[in-house]
Design a protein around this motif. Structure first.
Motif, PDB file in Angstrom:
ATOM      1  N   PHE A 289       0.831  -1.217   0.000  1.00  0.00           N
ATOM      2  CA  PHE A 289       0.000   0.000   0.000  1.00  0.00           C
ATOM      3  C   PHE A 289       0.869   1.272   0.000  1.00  0.00           C
ATOM      4  N   LYS A 290       1.990   1.204   0.748  1.00  0.00           N
ATOM      5  CA  LYS A 290       2.829   2.412   0.863  1.00  0.00           C
ATOM      6  C   LYS A 290       3.551   2.749  -0.438  1.00  0.00           C
ATOM      7  N   THR A 291       3.512   1.823  -1.416  1.00  0.00           N
ATOM      8  CA  THR A 291       4.185   2.117  -2.691  1.00  0.00           C
ATOM      9  C   THR A 291       3.242   2.828  -3.672  1.00  0.00           C
ATOM     10  N   HIS A 292       1.988   3.044  -3.283  1.00  0.00           N
ATOM     11  CA  HIS A 292       1.039   3.698  -4.198  1.00  0.00           C
ATOM     12  C   HIS A 292       1.489   5.136  -4.481  1.00  0.00           C
ATOM     13  N   PRO A 293       1.329   5.599  -5.735  1.00  0.00           N
ATOM     14  CA  PRO A 293       1.770   6.968  -6.067  1.00  0.00           C
ATOM     15  C   PRO A 293       1.186   8.054  -5.151  1.00  0.00           C
ATOM     16  N   LEU A 294      -0.036   7.838  -4.634  1.00  0.00           N
ATOM     17  CA  LEU A 294      -0.626   8.843  -3.738  1.00  0.00           C
ATOM     18  C   LEU A 294       0.094   8.890  -2.383  1.00  0.00           C
ATOM     19  N   ARG A 296       3.479   7.098  -1.492  1.00  0.00           N
ATOM     20  CA  ARG A 296       4.910   6.815  -1.330  1.00  0.00           C
ATOM     21  C   ARG A 296       5.734   8.055  -0.995  1.00  0.00           C
ATOM     22  N   ASN A 297       5.494   9.127  -1.755  1.00  0.00           N
ATOM     23  CA  ASN A 297       6.351  10.302  -1.618  1.00  0.00           C
ATOM     24  C   ASN A 297       6.372  10.869  -0.189  1.00  0.00           C
ATOM     25  N   LEU A 298       5.265  10.721   0.522  1.00  0.00           N
ATOM     26  CA  LEU A 298       5.218  11.249   1.889  1.00  0.00           C
ATOM     27  C   LEU A 298       6.336  10.659   2.758  1.00  0.00           C
ATOM     28  N   PHE A 299       6.660   9.378   2.502  1.00  0.00           N
ATOM     29  CA  PHE A 299       7.602   8.697   3.386  1.00  0.00           C
ATOM     30  C   PHE A 299       9.054   8.732   2.896  1.00  0.00           C
ATOM     31  N   VAL A 300       9.236   9.090   1.619  1.00  0.00           N
ATOM     32  CA  VAL A 300      10.615   9.152   1.101  1.00  0.00           C
ATOM     33  C   VAL A 300      11.339  10.272   1.856  1.00  0.00           C
ATOM     34  N   LEU A 438     -11.674 -19.191   5.214  1.00  0.00           N
ATOM     35  CA  LEU A 438     -10.604 -19.461   4.243  1.00  0.00           C
ATOM     36  C   LEU A 438     -11.066 -20.467   3.191  1.00  0.00           C
ATOM     37  N   SER A 439     -10.637 -20.239   1.951  1.00  0.00           N
ATOM     38  CA  SER A 439     -10.860 -21.239   0.901  1.00  0.00           C
ATOM     39  C   SER A 439      -9.631 -22.146   0.869  1.00  0.00           C
ATOM     40  N   PRO A 440      -9.792 -23.388   0.393  1.00  0.00           N
ATOM     41  CA  PRO A 440      -8.615 -24.260   0.301  1.00  0.00           C
ATOM     42  C   PRO A 440      -7.559 -23.628  -0.611  1.00  0.00           C
ATOM     43  N   ALA A 441      -6.281 -23.816  -0.252  1.00  0.00           N
ATOM     44  CA  ALA A 441      -5.182 -23.217  -1.027  1.00  0.00           C
ATOM     45  C   ALA A 441      -5.240 -23.672  -2.484  1.00  0.00           C
ATOM     46  N   ALA A 442      -5.658 -24.917  -2.699  1.00  0.00           N
ATOM     47  CA  ALA A 442      -5.665 -25.463  -4.064  1.00  0.00           C
ATOM     48  C   ALA A 442      -6.599 -24.665  -4.981  1.00  0.00           C
ATOM     49  N   LYS A 443      -7.566 -23.964  -4.372  1.00  0.00           N
ATOM     50  CA  LYS A 443      -8.521 -23.206  -5.196  1.00  0.00           C
ATOM     51  C   LYS A 443      -8.122 -21.733  -5.312  1.00  0.00           C
ATOM     52  N   CYS A 444      -6.976 -21.353  -4.714  1.00  0.00           N
ATOM     53  CA  CYS A 444      -6.614 -19.931  -4.686  1.00  0.00           C
ATOM     54  C   CYS A 444      -5.293 -19.687  -5.412  1.00  0.00           C
ATOM     55  N   GLU A 445      -5.171 -18.450  -5.903  1.00  0.00           N
ATOM     56  CA  GLU A 445      -3.926 -18.024  -6.574  1.00  0.00           C
ATOM     57  C   GLU A 445      -2.914 -17.627  -5.509  1.00  0.00           C
ATOM     58  N   PRO A 446      -1.697 -18.186  -5.542  1.00  0.00           N
ATOM     59  CA  PRO A 446      -0.671 -17.642  -4.639  1.00  0.00           C
ATOM     60  C   PRO A 446      -0.438 -16.165  -4.958  1.00  0.00           C
ATOM     61  N   ILE A 447      -0.124 -15.374  -3.940  1.00  0.00           N
ATOM     62  CA  ILE A 447       0.075 -13.933  -4.156  1.00  0.00           C
ATOM     63  C   ILE A 447       1.582 -13.653  -4.059  1.00  0.00           C
ATOM     64  N   ARG A 448       2.131 -13.002  -5.072  1.00  0.00           N
ATOM     65  CA  ARG A 448       3.562 -12.654  -5.030  1.00  0.00           C
ATOM     66  C   ARG A 448       3.687 -11.183  -4.618  1.00  0.00           C
ATOM     67  N   TYR A 449       4.375 -10.954  -3.522  1.00  0.00           N
ATOM     68  CA  TYR A 449       4.564  -9.584  -3.042  1.00  0.00           C
ATOM     69  C   TYR A 449       5.931  -9.063  -3.467  1.00  0.00           C
ATOM     70  N   PRO A 450       6.019  -7.759  -3.779  1.00  0.00           N
ATOM     71  CA  PRO A 450       7.328  -7.212  -4.169  1.00  0.00           C
ATOM     72  C   PRO A 450       8.320  -7.256  -3.004  1.00  0.00           C
ATOM     73  N   LYS A 451       9.595  -7.326  -3.324  1.00  0.00           N
ATOM     74  CA  LYS A 451      10.641  -7.298  -2.276  1.00  0.00           C
ATOM     75  C   LYS A 451      10.665  -5.909  -1.643  1.00  0.00           C
ATOM     76  N   THR A 457       9.331   0.488   2.215  1.00  0.00           N
ATOM     77  CA  THR A 457       8.813  -0.851   2.552  1.00  0.00           C
ATOM     78  C   THR A 457       9.913  -1.693   3.191  1.00  0.00           C
ATOM     79  N   PHE A 458       9.494  -2.600   4.074  1.00  0.00           N
ATOM     80  CA  PHE A 458      10.466  -3.323   4.902  1.00  0.00           C
ATOM     81  C   PHE A 458      10.019  -4.763   5.090  1.00  0.00           C
ATOM     82  N   ASP A 459      10.943  -5.595   5.625  1.00  0.00           N
ATOM     83  CA  ASP A 459      10.564  -6.989   5.879  1.00  0.00           C
ATOM     84  C   ASP A 459      10.032  -7.126   7.319  1.00  0.00           C
ATOM     85  N   LYS A 460       9.526  -8.350   7.610  1.00  0.00           N
ATOM     86  CA  LYS A 460       8.867  -8.517   8.918  1.00  0.00           C
ATOM     87  C   LYS A 460       9.861  -8.397  10.070  1.00  0.00           C
TER      88      LYS A 460
END
Ligand code: FAD
Ligand code: SF4
Length: 558
Positions: A289-294, A296-300, A438-451, A457-460
C-alpha cells in the motif's frame, strides 16, 4: 493469606473492592470513575488495575483519531490538565485507490456521522499513560508488568478474582531459581478490560455462554507504523483514509494516515479477518500500500520510528455479547464496541468503563458483591454508545457480502437511511466466524509480493525489531497448540499453513528438519500480542495465553 494453586504452590492473596484487568482506555476510565464516586460520596473503595505490558501504554496500539465525548464526561478539565490530546482534525479525506490512480470521494457524499469534525489525532498509548497518572493521583493502585493469567471462582460459580501468572518457569515447565508464584487478587467485582480477544474474556465467554444469542464477533488485523516525515510534507490535522488497492474487491479493509505532533505521521492498514485467500499476508499488503503513487512520496526521506499490530473488533452491535456475569463485567473491546466504518472504539471503551464503574459503585454501596451488575447493561442499552453502534450495524455485513465497491456504497446508503430514519429495525447478519472463511489453497492463486525497498517498505523481522518486543526466552510457549499435529497434518496441505503469513511478527514458520520432515516452529519471543492467530487459525487450534508479565511489545507512542 496464602492459597495453593493448581501446582500446589502456596500463593499470597490480596483483597480489593474492585479488580480491573487491563490499563487501556476502558480499564483506566472505570478506575478513575470509581475513585471519583468514592471521593464524592465519602465511601472509600480500593481499586487495583493489572496491566501485562511493562508499563501502561506499552501494549496500546491504535490509530488514533479520538472523539473526546467520553473524556469530556470523565475529566471535563482535560485540556487545562494537560491531556496529550492536542492536534485537532482539520482536513478529512477519503480515497478509493486503484493500482496507479485514486478517486477522492467528496465529503458531501459521506454520511454526517463519518465526519471527524471536533476530533483529535492522538497517540492512544500516551493518552493511557496520562489517564494512569490521573488514576494514581486519585488513589488507584496500578501494577504494570503483571498479567492476569487465571480466573478464580467462588463455590457458587461467581468470579472471586484473578491470579497473576507465575514467574520463573522454564520452557519445559521446571521451576527455575528465579521462580515467583503468582499472586491472587480477590474483589467484590472484577472488570475485564483486556481489549480485543482477551484470554480471560475468552474463558468467560465460554463458561457463561455470553455470546449464545449474538452473531459471532468479527475482527480485523490492524498494522501500524509511526513515521517522522520531512517537515515540508507534514500537515498537522490531516486525516486520510483509503480503501481498494492493494486489496481485491472481495477482501475488506483499508488504510489510515494521520498527521500529528512534531512531524509525526501514523500510517496503518486494516485487513478484515474474514478474508478467503490463505496466501494473503496482511503485513505485505500494508507494505505494498505504501508504494502507491498517492502515498509513497510522503515517506521518502522520512524515518520509520515504530511498528506494531493489534486485532480490532468489527462485529459491532449484533456481536455484542451479554456484558455481565456473576461478579463482573466485560468493558471496552473485551465486549467489542468499535464503530467499524469510523474505525473508532476508544471513546466507547471509555464510556463503557464509566458505566460499569457506576453500576459497581451502586452495588457496593448497597452492600452487594459478586453478583450481576444489571444496572450496567441497562445503562449501556440507553447510552450514546448503543446509539453510535446501532446506526452503523449493517455496514460490515454489507461490505462482507457485496465486496468493497458495491458493499461500501450500500453501507453508505444504509448509514444515511439510519441517520434520517433512526427507527428502522432491520439488522443484517455477519455469517461465518473469521476462522471459517478461508478457501482451500488449491482453489486460490498464490500472491507474489514485491521485495521490500528499504526506503518505504520493509521486511517482517526489521519491523518486529521496531516494536521492541521482548520476552524471557526460557518460559513456556504462550501460543498453545491444542493438537501439535494440526499445523503440518491439516493446515499445511489444506491452507498452505496461513499462520506463516497472517502473523505480523514472523512467529510461525514451517521448516524442513534434517530428517526431511516438515516442522511447525513457534518463535514466541517475536509475538506482539495482536491475537490474530487465536482468531484466524482455521482449526481454532491456537490458544494465546498471557506470557510472563512485562513480556511483549514496548510501543513508545502508538
Ligand atoms: C489499528 C487500529 C486502529 C484504531 N484506530 C482507532 C481510532 O483511530 N480511533 C479510535 O477511537 N479507536 C481506534 N481503534 C480502536 C481502539 O484502539 C480500541 O477500541 C480501544 O483501544 C479499546 O480499548 P480497551 O481499553 O477496551 O482495550 P485496549 O486498548 O486493547 O487495552 C487493553 C489493555 O489490557 C491489557 N491486557 C490485556 N489482557 C490482559 C491481561 N490478561 N492481564 C493484564 N493486562 C491485560 C493490554 O496489555 C492493554 O494494555 C483502533 C484499533 C486498532 C487496532
Ligand atoms: S503469534 Fe499470534 S498474537 Fe503473536 S504476533 Fe503472531 S499472530 Fe499476533
Amino acid at each position: 493469606m496464602t492459597q495453593p494453586n493448581e501446582m500446589n504452590i502456596e500463593r499470597e492473596s490480596m483483597e480489593f473492592d474492585v479488580v480491573i484487568i487491563g490499563a487501556g482506555p476502558a480499564g483506566l476510565s472505570a478506575a478513575i470513575r470509581l475513585k471519583q464516586l468514592s471521593h464524592r460520596n465519602g465511601r472509600e473503595l480500593s481499586v487495583v488495575v493489572l496491566e501485562k505490558g511493562s508499563e501502561v501504554g506499552a501494549h496500546i496500539l491504535s490509530g488514533a483519531v479520538f472523539d473526546p465525548i467520553a473524556l469530556d464526561q470523565l475529566l471535563p478539565d482535560w485540556k487545562a490538565e494537560g491531556a496529550p490530546v492536542d492536534t485537532p482534525v482539520t482536513v478529512d479525506r477519503f480515497y478509493f485507490l486503484g493500482p496507479a490512480g485514486s478517486l477522492r470521494i467528496p465529503n458531501f457524499l459521506m454520511p454526517p456521522l463519518m465526519s471527524n469534525h471536533g476530533n483529535y489525532i492522538i497517540s492512544l498509548g500516551n493518552l493511557c499513560r496520562w489517564l494512569a497518572s490521573k488514576a494514581e493521583e486519585l488513589g488507584v493502585e496500578i501494577y504494570p508488568g503483571f498479567a492476569a493469567a487465571e480466573l478464580l471462582y467462588n463455590d457458587n460459580g461467581s468470579i472471586r478474582g484473578v491470579a497473576t501468572g507465575d514467574m520463573g518457569i522454564s520452557r519445559d515447565g521446571e521451576l527455575k531459581d528465579s521462580f515467583m508464584p503468582g499472586m491472587e487478587l480477590h474483589g467484590k467485582y472484577i472488570l475485564i478490560a483486556e481489549g480485543a480477544k482477551g484470554s480471560l474474556a475468552k474463558e468467560l465467554m465460554k463458561r457463561f455462554d455470553l455470546d449464545k444469542d449474538t452473531e459471532p464477533q468479527k475482527y480485523g488485523i490492524g498494522l501500524k507504523e509511526l513515521w517522522e516525515v520531512d517537515p515540508e510534507k507534514h500537515s498537522p490535522g490531516l486525516v486520510q483514509h483509503t480503501m481498494g488497492w492493494p486489496l481485491d474487491n472481495r477482501t475488506g479493509g483499508g488504510s489510515f494516515l494521520y498527521h500529528f505532533g512534531e512531524n509525526l505521521v501514523s500510517v496503518g492498514f486494516v485487513v478484515h479477518l474474514n478474508y478467503q485467500n490463505p496466501y494473503l499476508s496482511p503485513f505485505d499488503e500494508f507494505q505494498k500500500f505504501k508504494t502507491h503513487p498517492l502515498i509513497r512520496n510522503l515517506f521518502v526521506g522520512g524515518k520509520r520510528i515504530a511498528y506494531g499490530a493489534r486485532a480490532i473488533t468489527e462485529g459491532g452491535w449484533q456481536s455484542i455479547p451479554r456484558l455481565i456475569f456473576p461478579g463482573g463485567a466485560l468493558i471496552g473491546c473485551s465486549a467489542g464496541f468499535v464503530n467499524v466504518p469510523k474505525i473508532k472504539g476508544s471513546h466507547n471503551a471509555m464510556a463503557s468503563g464509566m458505566m460499569a464503574a457506576e453500576a459497581v459503585f451502586e452495588a457496593i454501596v448497597e452492600q452487594r458483591q459478586n453478583d450481576m451488575l444489571r444496572a450496567y447493561t441497562s445503562a449501556f442499552q440507553a447510552s450514546h454508545v448503543a446509539k453510535d453502534l446501532k446506526r452503523v450495524r449493517n455496514v460490515k455485513p454489507l461490505w462482507s457480502k457485496f465486496g468493497t465497491i458495491l458493499g461500501v456504497a450500500l453501507g453508505g446508503m444504509d448509514m444515511w437511511l439510519n441517520s434520517l430514519l433512526p427507527f428502522l429495525k432491520y439488522t443484517l447478519k455477519h455469517g461465518k466466524p473469521d476462522y471459517a472463511t478461508l478457501s482451500p489453497a488449491a482453489k486460490c492463486e498464490p500472491i507474489r509480493y514485491p521485495k521490500p525497498d528499504g526506503i518505504v517498505t520493509f521486511d517482517k523481522l526489521s519491523s518486529v525489531f521496531l516494536s521492541s518486543t521482548n520476552h524471557e526466552e526460557d518460559q513456556p510457549v504462550h501460543l498453545r497448540l491444542r493438537d501439535p499435529e494440526i499445523p503440518i497434518k491439516q493446515n499445511l496441505p489444506l491452507y498452505a499453513e496461513p499462520a506463516t503469513r497472517y502473523c505480523p511478527a514472523a512467529v510461525y514458520e514451517v521448516i524442513e528438519g534434517a530428517d526431511g520432515e516438515m516442522k511447525f516452529q513457534i518463535n514466541a519471543q517475536n509475538c506482539v500480542h495482536c491475537k490474530t492467530c487465536d482468531i484466524k487459525d482455521p482449526a481454532q487450534n491456537i490458544d494465546w495465553v498471557c506470557p510472563e508479565g512485562g513480556g511483549g511489545p514496548n510501543y513508545p507512542n502508538m
